[in-house]
Motif scaffolding. Structure first.
Motif, mmCIF file in Angstrom:
data_model
loop_
_atom_site.group_PDB
_atom_site.id
_atom_site.type_symbol
_atom_site.label_atom_id
_atom_site.label_comp_id
_atom_site.label_asym_id
_atom_site.label_seq_id
_atom_site.Cartn_x
_atom_site.Cartn_y
_atom_site.Cartn_z
ATOM 1 N N ILE A 136 41.108 -8.668 -10.656
ATOM 2 C CA ILE A 136 41.682 -8.321 -9.356
ATOM 3 C C ILE A 136 42.383 -9.561 -8.810
ATOM 4 O O ILE A 136 41.789 -10.640 -8.748
ATOM 5 C CB ILE A 136 40.587 -7.815 -8.401
ATOM 6 N N HIS A 137 43.638 -9.407 -8.436
ATOM 7 C CA HIS A 137 44.438 -10.527 -7.947
ATOM 8 C C HIS A 137 43.795 -11.087 -6.675
ATOM 9 O O HIS A 137 43.488 -10.324 -5.746
ATOM 10 C CB HIS A 137 45.873 -10.070 -7.674
ATOM 11 N N PRO A 138 43.586 -12.413 -6.603
ATOM 12 C CA PRO A 138 42.875 -12.986 -5.451
ATOM 13 C C PRO A 138 43.624 -12.894 -4.126
ATOM 14 O O PRO A 138 43.003 -12.928 -3.065
ATOM 15 C CB PRO A 138 42.668 -14.454 -5.853
ATOM 16 N N VAL A 139 44.934 -12.761 -4.161
ATOM 17 C CA VAL A 139 45.712 -12.699 -2.929
ATOM 18 C C VAL A 139 45.969 -11.253 -2.498
ATOM 19 O O VAL A 139 45.730 -10.882 -1.354
ATOM 20 C CB VAL A 139 47.059 -13.456 -3.084
ATOM 21 N N THR A 140 46.442 -10.419 -3.427
ATOM 22 C CA THR A 140 46.813 -9.049 -3.061
ATOM 23 C C THR A 140 45.637 -8.086 -3.059
ATOM 24 O O THR A 140 45.678 -7.050 -2.412
ATOM 25 C CB THR A 140 47.869 -8.495 -4.035
ATOM 26 N N GLY A 141 44.580 -8.402 -3.838
ATOM 27 C CA GLY A 141 43.438 -7.503 -3.937
ATOM 28 C C GLY A 141 43.680 -6.328 -4.857
ATOM 29 O O GLY A 141 42.878 -5.409 -4.936
#
Length: 126
Positions: free
Chosen positions: A57-62
């Motif tokens: 899961i992308h840490p910025v976009t979620g």
């Protein structure tokens, strides 16, 4: 001199049970662990196959990244599968990936089946 052991913790991603659809996978957050070992126990399956994929899961976009980080081969019968992500681990297709574990991920089952009984547990190793 006493032997030193690496800290480990276990959690259940998907509890054991019979399913007729794919459950929504929970997000697993890794605090300090560098290695993740996913244990999959397939008790029974009626249908073609199931594949279990680790999705970072992308840490910025979620949002999920564009491609699965690691996935099992198609599971067609009762048995066990293990996926390992960690530094120093040999990279082997459908088995392991030699890199630091993602900070957030989920384990997503996909496939064609009418009934499946399985359990997914996650081991976090510092």
């Amino acid at each position: 001199m006493a032997q030193q052991f690496t800290a480990r913790s276990m959690c259940r991603s998907v509890l054991n049970g019979t399913r007729t659809t794919h459950p929504t996978p929970p997000v697993i957050t890794v605090q300090s662990a560098k290695t993740v070992v996913v244990h999959i126990a397939m008790e029974a399956i009626t249908g073609t196959s199931i594949t279990f994929s680790i999705w970072e899961i992308h840490p910025v976009t979620g949002r999920l990244k564009a491609a699965a980080t690691l996935a099992t081969a198609a599971i067609t019968a009762a048995g066990y599968a293990t996926l390992t992500i960690g530094p120093g681990v040999a990279t082997v297709s459908n088995v392991s990936l030699g890199t630091i574990a993602p900070k957030q991920f989920n384990i997503t089952p996909t496939g064609t089946f009418s009934s499946a009984n399985y359990d997914v547990s996650v081991e976090l190793i510092d």
